[in-house]
Structures are given as structure tokens and as C-alpha cells.
Scaffold this motif. Structure first.
Motif, short mmCIF file in Angstrom:
data_model
loop_
_atom_site.label_atom_id
_atom_site.label_comp_id
_atom_site.label_asym_id
_atom_site.label_seq_id
_atom_site.Cartn_x
_atom_site.Cartn_y
_atom_site.Cartn_z
N PHE A 70 0.52 -1.11 0.26
CA PHE A 70 -0.12 0.13 -0.25
C PHE A 70 0.87 1.63 0.25
N VAL A 72 1.07 5.25 1.62
CA VAL A 72 0.09 5.64 2.13
C VAL A 72 0.39 7.10 2.68
N SER A 76 -4.01 9.50 4.25
CA SER A 76 -4.82 7.97 4.18
C SER A 76 -4.40 7.25 5.75
N SER A 127 -6.96 8.42 -2.62
CA SER A 127 -5.46 8.82 -2.39
C SER A 127 -4.66 9.30 -3.74
N THR A 135 -3.90 1.27 -2.59
CA THR A 135 -4.66 2.53 -0.87
C THR A 135 -5.23 2.03 -0.46
#
Length: 245
Positions: A70, A72, A76, A127, A135
Motif C-alpha cells: 500500500f 499511504v 490516507s 489517495s 490504497t
């Protein structure tokens, strides 16, 4: 954001006037418009760069999804933290031992989790897309459509039908009570894994100590071990239960 954009436009316009004064070009309006456009582009470019510069990679292993990477940032992480809090503080994620607890209460809480998670995602800023990285929205929407929506679409109408037909009967008289509890335990175990994922995306240290562990369920009556309700992994509407609204 709008204030910053207007301020950058004003600064750019003044810069254009300054260039005009230095070069003695006769097209004053052209320099004002050009300077304003340059200022607006600069502030947008800086904002975009900051969003990407704050991105970090986090690997999350969820049994239902395997290990995913992911991307971030601060925005987020806040969404992941809100999702984590919502999933671990509700009755829907607390296991019902034996005949303890009320299935109706768990279903209502689970429906509330669905609605709150959806509103959280709607209110959040999308995001920044990054090649090769998922995301927090992907994780949240997958939890809603793969776990909560099929479960609610199947069991909420059944329980409601029993309650309408037998308003004075206890919940233990419901013929599907045991099957629903078994499926509820499976969904709770899955949500537990998602909650740990949200915690890791939010930067929570040792999230397992904050989340009550939900043991994996035994095989549900009439269903093989490890199977899921509804169509797993889809993003469309599953059924006509309350979660489909």
C-alpha cells in the motif's frame, strides 16, 4: 486550497506587472494573465509534489487478500485510523460465545459499520495513485463488498422475516440461529484481519494488543470450510438487503 490558489494567482499577477515594468512591454494585460497562470501552476505543482513526497510503502498481509503493498500518506493514514476505530469498537466485531449475546444487535451494529465506513470514504480525499501500490480505499471497499454486504444481504432479511412472523418468540427459536451465528463468527474473524490491516496502514504499533482476537470458525452447517457468503471479491451490489442501499 482556494485561498492558496487565489494568493498564488495574485502573486503571479504582481510578478507579471514587475516583468512588464522592467521590459517596458506594451501588452500589460498579457503579462498579468501570464503571471497569474504561472503562479497558479506553481502552487498546484508544489501541492502535488508534497502529496507524493509524503507517500510511504506499507506491506499488509490479509489472509483473504494475501500480502499487498500500500502507498499511504498523512491523509490516507487518517482514513485508515478512522476505519480501524470503527471496526474494533463495535458489537459486530465481538464474538458471541454459545448462546450469549443477541444476533439482532450484532447485525444492526454491522450495518452501522457498513454505513459509517461508506460515509468515511465519501468524505475523504482520494489517495494519490501510485503504480504498483494499493490504497486504503481499496482495502475498505473490499471489506465492505466482500464481507459485510453479502452477509447482511443474506441474513438480515431472514432474521427480519422471523421477527415479523414471531414477534413474541425469543431469538433462540429462530431455525437459522445457529447457522447465522456460525457465519457471523466467520465474518467477525475476517473483519479482525482487516482491522489489523487498517491499523498497520495508520501506523499503529503492535495493533494485535488493541484488538480482541476472534478465533477462526468451524465449518458452517451445509457449507465447506473456508467458503464465503455471496460472490467474493466483487464490487457490485450483492442482494437486496439493507447494505445494498
Amino acid at each position: 486550497m482556494i485561498v492558496r490558489l487565489l494568493a498564488a494567482t495574485a502573486v503571479g499577477s504582481l510578478a507579471g506587472l514587475g516583468v512588464f515594468s522592467l521590459t517596458q512591454v506594451t501588452s500589460r494585460i498579457l503579462f498579468v494573465v501570464t503571471g497569474g497562470a504561472v503562479g497558479a501552476v506553481l502552487v498546484l505543482a508544489v501541492r502535488w509534489y508534497r502529496r507524493l513526497a509524503q507517500l510511504t510503502e506499507v506491506k499488509v498481509a490479509i489472509p483473504q487478500l494475501s500480502e499487498l503493498t500500500f502507498a499511504v500518506n498523512n491523509d490516507s493514514r487518517q482514513v485508515a485510523w478512522r476505519m480501524f476505530v470503527e471496526t474494533v469498537t463495535r458489537v459486530s466485531t465481538q464474538p458471541l460465545v454459545g448462546d450469549e449475546g443477541v444476533v439482532r444487535e450484532a447485525l444492526t451494529s454491522m450495518y452501522g459499520l457498513f454505513a459509517t465506513a461508506r460515509e468515511t470514504l465519501k468524505a475523504a480525499r482520494p489517495s494519490a495513485p501510485v503504480p504498483g501500490g494499493q490504497t486504503v480505499e481499496y482495502l475498505a471497499i473490499t471489506m465492505l463488498n466482500r464481507e459485510l454486504r453479502p452477509f447482511l444481504s443474506q441474513w438480515h432479511p431472514r432474521l427480519r422475516e422471523f421477527e415479523r412472523a414471531h414477534p413474541e418468540s425469543p431469538e433462540t427459536d429462530w431455525p437459522d440461529n445457529a447457522a447465522c451465528r456460525a457465519e457471523l463468527q466467520r465474518v467477525q474473524h475476517a473483519i479482525h484481519d482487516y482491522a489489523i490491516g487498517f491499523a498497520r496502514l495508520a501506523g499503529v504499533r503492535e495493533p494485535e494488543t488493541l484488538v480482541r482476537y476472534v478465533p477462526p470458525p468451524r465449518s458452517s452447517p451445509g457449507r465447506p470450510e473456508g467458503s464465503t457468503t455471496g460472490t467474493a471479491g466483487t464490487t457490485g451490489t450483492a442482494g437486496n438487503g439493507p447494505a445494498a442501499r
